[in-house]
Design a protein around this motif. Structure first.
Motif, PDB file in Angstrom:
ATOM      1  N   ASP A   7       0.834  -1.201   0.000  1.00 57.96           N
ATOM      2  CA  ASP A   7       0.000   0.000   0.000  1.00 57.96           C
ATOM      3  C   ASP A   7       0.868   1.249   0.000  1.00 57.96           C
ATOM      4  OD1 ASP A   7      -2.332  -1.559   0.124  1.00 57.96           O
ATOM      5  OD2 ASP A   7      -2.176  -1.700   2.313  1.00 57.96           O
ATOM      6  N   VAL A   8       1.933   1.233   0.812  1.00 64.41           N
ATOM      7  CA  VAL A   8       2.847   2.365   0.868  1.00 64.41           C
ATOM      8  C   VAL A   8       3.555   2.531  -0.468  1.00 64.41           C
ATOM      9  CG1 VAL A   8       4.876   3.339   2.022  1.00 64.41           C
ATOM     10  CG2 VAL A   8       3.195   2.055   3.351  1.00 64.41           C
ATOM     11  N   ALA A  11       1.149   4.029  -3.060  1.00 63.30           N
ATOM     12  CA  ALA A  11       0.862   5.441  -2.801  1.00 63.30           C
ATOM     13  C   ALA A  11       2.068   6.330  -3.086  1.00 63.30           C
ATOM     14  CB  ALA A  11       0.411   5.624  -1.354  1.00 63.30           C
ATOM     15  N   ALA A  12       3.269   5.802  -2.851  1.00 62.22           N
ATOM     16  CA  ALA A  12       4.486   6.589  -3.069  1.00 62.22           C
ATOM     17  C   ALA A  12       5.010   6.467  -4.486  1.00 62.22           C
ATOM     18  CB  ALA A  12       5.566   6.165  -2.073  1.00 62.22           C
ATOM     19  N   GLY A  13       4.460   5.535  -5.250  1.00 60.05           N
ATOM     20  CA  GLY A  13       4.905   5.357  -6.624  1.00 60.05           C
ATOM     21  C   GLY A  13       6.262   4.707  -6.751  1.00 60.05           C
ATOM     22  N   VAL A  14       6.590   3.818  -5.809  1.00 54.79           N
ATOM     23  CA  VAL A  14       7.874   3.111  -5.842  1.00 54.79           C
ATOM     24  C   VAL A  14       7.625   1.630  -5.614  1.00 54.79           C
ATOM     25  CG1 VAL A  14       9.173   5.126  -5.008  1.00 54.79           C
ATOM     26  CG2 VAL A  14       8.260   3.464  -3.363  1.00 54.79           C
ATOM     27  N   SER A  15       8.698   0.846  -5.671  1.00 55.38           N
ATOM     28  CA  SER A  15       8.564  -0.592  -5.429  1.00 55.38           C
ATOM     29  C   SER A  15       8.540  -0.891  -3.939  1.00 55.38           C
ATOM     30  CB  SER A  15       9.729  -1.344  -6.072  1.00 55.38           C
ATOM     31  OG  SER A  15      10.942  -1.025  -5.415  1.00 55.38           O
ATOM     32  N   ALA A  16       8.032  -2.079  -3.593  1.00 58.11           N
ATOM     33  CA  ALA A  16       8.001  -2.490  -2.188  1.00 58.11           C
ATOM     34  C   ALA A  16       9.414  -2.615  -1.618  1.00 58.11           C
ATOM     35  CB  ALA A  16       7.255  -3.816  -2.052  1.00 58.11           C
ATOM     36  N   SER A  17      10.370  -3.068  -2.451  1.00 55.11           N
ATOM     37  CA  SER A  17      11.753  -3.198  -1.968  1.00 55.11           C
ATOM     38  C   SER A  17      12.346  -1.833  -1.647  1.00 55.11           C
ATOM     39  CB  SER A  17      12.608  -3.928  -3.006  1.00 55.11           C
ATOM     40  OG  SER A  17      12.646  -3.201  -4.224  1.00 55.11           O
ATOM     41  N   THR A  18      11.972  -0.814  -2.428  1.00 54.60           N
ATOM     42  CA  THR A  18      12.463   0.541  -2.144  1.00 54.60           C
ATOM     43  C   THR A  18      11.887   1.050  -0.830  1.00 54.60           C
ATOM     44  OG1 THR A  18      12.680   1.041  -4.503  1.00 54.60           O
ATOM     45  CG2 THR A  18      12.559   2.917  -3.000  1.00 54.60           C
ATOM     46  N   ALA A  35      12.316  10.534   2.456  1.00 49.59           N
ATOM     47  CA  ALA A  35      11.406  11.404   3.196  1.00 49.59           C
ATOM     48  C   ALA A  35       9.970  11.259   2.689  1.00 49.59           C
ATOM     49  CB  ALA A  35      11.861  12.859   3.079  1.00 49.59           C
ATOM     50  N   GLN A  36       9.829  11.124   1.367  1.00 49.01           N
ATOM     51  CA  GLN A  36       8.504  10.953   0.783  1.00 49.01           C
ATOM     52  C   GLN A  36       7.856   9.660   1.270  1.00 49.01           C
ATOM     53  OE1 GLN A  36       8.561  10.592  -3.466  1.00 49.01           O
ATOM     54  NE2 GLN A  36       6.377  10.116  -3.633  1.00 49.01           N
ATOM     55  N   ILE A  37       8.637   8.587   1.268  1.00 51.40           N
ATOM     56  CA  ILE A  37       8.119   7.285   1.707  1.00 51.40           C
ATOM     57  C   ILE A  37       7.749   7.322   3.183  1.00 51.40           C
ATOM     58  CG2 ILE A  37       8.785   4.884   2.122  1.00 51.40           C
ATOM     59  CD1 ILE A  37      10.438   5.034  -0.465  1.00 51.40           C
ATOM     60  N   ALA A  38       8.601   7.961   3.989  1.00 51.87           N
ATOM     61  CA  ALA A  38       8.312   8.056   5.424  1.00 51.87           C
ATOM     62  C   ALA A  38       7.013   8.812   5.670  1.00 51.87           C
ATOM     63  CB  ALA A  38       9.476   8.748   6.137  1.00 51.87           C
ATOM     64  N   ALA A  39       6.788   9.868   4.903  1.00 50.96           N
ATOM     65  CA  ALA A  39       5.565  10.643   5.065  1.00 50.96           C
ATOM     66  C   ALA A  39       4.331   9.827   4.693  1.00 50.96           C
ATOM     67  CB  ALA A  39       5.640  11.913   4.213  1.00 50.96           C
ATOM     68  N   VAL A  40       4.431   9.074   3.588  1.00 49.01           N
ATOM     69  CA  VAL A  40       3.309   8.232   3.156  1.00 49.01           C
ATOM     70  C   VAL A  40       3.037   7.142   4.185  1.00 49.01           C
ATOM     71  CG1 VAL A  40       2.524   6.571   1.420  1.00 49.01           C
ATOM     72  CG2 VAL A  40       3.645   8.696   0.703  1.00 49.01           C
ATOM     73  N   ALA A  41       4.104   6.508   4.667  1.00 53.92           N
ATOM     74  CA  ALA A  41       3.942   5.447   5.664  1.00 53.92           C
ATOM     75  C   ALA A  41       3.285   5.980   6.928  1.00 53.92           C
ATOM     76  CB  ALA A  41       5.312   4.838   5.999  1.00 53.92           C
ATOM     77  N   ASP A  42       3.671   7.183   7.327  1.00 58.84           N
ATOM     78  CA  ASP A  42       3.082   7.796   8.517  1.00 58.84           C
ATOM     79  C   ASP A  42       1.602   8.100   8.278  1.00 58.84           C
ATOM     80  OD1 ASP A  42       3.403   9.051  11.202  1.00 58.84           O
ATOM     81  OD2 ASP A  42       2.864  10.876  10.091  1.00 58.84           O
ATOM     82  N   GLN A  43       1.293   8.598   7.093  1.00 56.70           N
ATOM     83  CA  GLN A  43      -0.087   8.937   6.758  1.00 56.70           C
ATOM     84  C   GLN A  43      -0.978   7.697   6.755  1.00 56.70           C
ATOM     85  OE1 GLN A  43      -0.460  10.847   2.961  1.00 56.70           O
ATOM     86  NE2 GLN A  43      -2.680  11.113   3.106  1.00 56.70           N
ATOM     87  N   LEU A  44      -0.446   6.583   6.258  1.00 50.25           N
ATOM     88  CA  LEU A  44      -1.216   5.338   6.188  1.00 50.25           C
ATOM     89  C   LEU A  44      -1.162   4.530   7.479  1.00 50.25           C
ATOM     90  CD1 LEU A  44      -0.303   4.111   2.573  1.00 50.25           C
ATOM     91  CD2 LEU A  44      -2.356   5.336   3.320  1.00 50.25           C
TER      92      LEU A  44
END
Length: 343
Positions: A7-8, A11-18, A35-44
């Protein structure tokens, strides 16, 4: 519904491994993307699963630490600094206290860390058989004691150079009866007491000062041991006018013994230690400063670097020796000899 790593990633437009690398602090991800991934993970409301990451990567995210003593200041300080680095990188620490010959033999016979850790930090000096046993684990190895040895990254200091600077300082002040409180009863295979004693003898010889065995005493690297050792030195037919203690804790014990004998430091007896213990400045102790916490930090960083940049399959981790800086710190416990010193 609990958010998943996919899901992260979506939403972030990257691979799960990234996503996994970014949230674990692993290399290969730019700070902007991290930073983008951390923000998305926090939001979700996503929290990385340690067990899932371990299954995916083949790692345990655990570092094994073997130590001879965990209650001693030096080892505790190294361990605390290393643990902070490991924790910040998402690793747990599995500690083995090998303070007795029985515990040490049992550990190296069974090797309970096998397949349970990604790397090992050794705060003890293994003998050849023990070194071979640790190498057989096939994981990165680091140590903060002893000299360079096969398969280990060793972070330490030049014990001999440090002790030479301490004893030479006393010689330069004019002292000729220089005692030493050593740590002959230290951990098994520990080379520190030997190196520092050789330095003591070398400086005396260079200065033309005859070695007097009565001016040496074992303090066991403790405050109580240092006090008892100083008491024995004062009982010599010609007591020392200055003392080099191989650790600050023993130096502090020596100072306590001198106070109880109504002798002043440094007016009657000079004292120099080794370590720059956190209380050394409080008591005004002249000492050889070494970065104790820094050694734990550096060893931990080097282990993590090997994990992030693995060697070729079946290759042993590179043996290396990283030497940390030392310096003589002059405070209030050393001065030229006084005619009023112990006779």
């Amino acid at each position: 519904m609990t958010a998943r790593i996919t899901d992260v990633a979506r939403a972030a437009g990257v691979s799960a491994s990234t996503v996994s690398r970014a949230l674990r602090g692993r290399p290969g991800v730019s700070e902007e993307v991290r930073a983008q991934i951390a923000a998305v993970a926090d939001q979700l409301g996503y929290t990385a699963s340690q067990s899932a990451s371990s299954l995916a990567s083949g790692r345990t995210y655990t570092i094994g630490v073997v130590a001879p003593y965990i209650g001693r200041w030096f080892f505790g300080t190294v361990l605390d600094a290393a643990e902070q680095v490991f924790s910040a990188a998402g690793y747990d620490v599995l500690l083995y206290n090998l303070g007795s010959p029985e515990a040490r033999k049992r550990f190296f016979t069974r090797l309970p860390v096998r397949k349970r850790v990604d790397a090992v930090l050794s705060l003890l000096i293994p003998d050849p058989d023990e070194s071979a046993a640790l190498r057989s684990l096939g994981v990165p190895l680091a140590s903060t004691v002893g000299g360079a040895r096969e398969g280990f990254t060793v972070v330490g200091i030049d014990d001999r150079a440090g002790a030479e600077s301490a004893v030479r300082h006393l010689v330069n002040l004019g002292h000729r009866r220089i005692g030493m409180i050593s740590g002959a009863s230290g951990p098994l295979h520990w080379t520190t007491p030997v190196d520092r004693r050789e330095a003591y003898l070398s400086v005396l010889a260079d200065a033309g000062i005859a070695h007097d065995p009565a001016l040496e005493a074992d303090g066991g690297y403790t405050v109580e041991g240092g006090e008892q050792a100083m008491t024995r030195l004062l009982a010599a037919s010609r007591p020392p006018t200055a003392v080099f203690a191989q650790s600050d804790e023993m130096a502090m014990g020596a100072m306590r013994a001198l106070r109880r004998h109504r002798l002043r430091v440094p007016e009657d007896v000079s004292v120099v230690g080794f370590d720059d213990h956190e209380l050394a400045e409080v008591v005004g102790l002249t000492t050889v400063a070494q970065p104790v916490a820094g050694q734990g930090t550096e060893a931990a960083r080097l282990l993590l670097r090997q994990l992030d940049e693995p060697a070729e399959p079946d290759a042993q981790p590179p043996a290396d020796k990283v030497r940390m800086p030392i310096r003589l710190v002059l405070r209030e416990t050393t001065a030229p000899p006084s005619p009023r010193g112990p006779q």
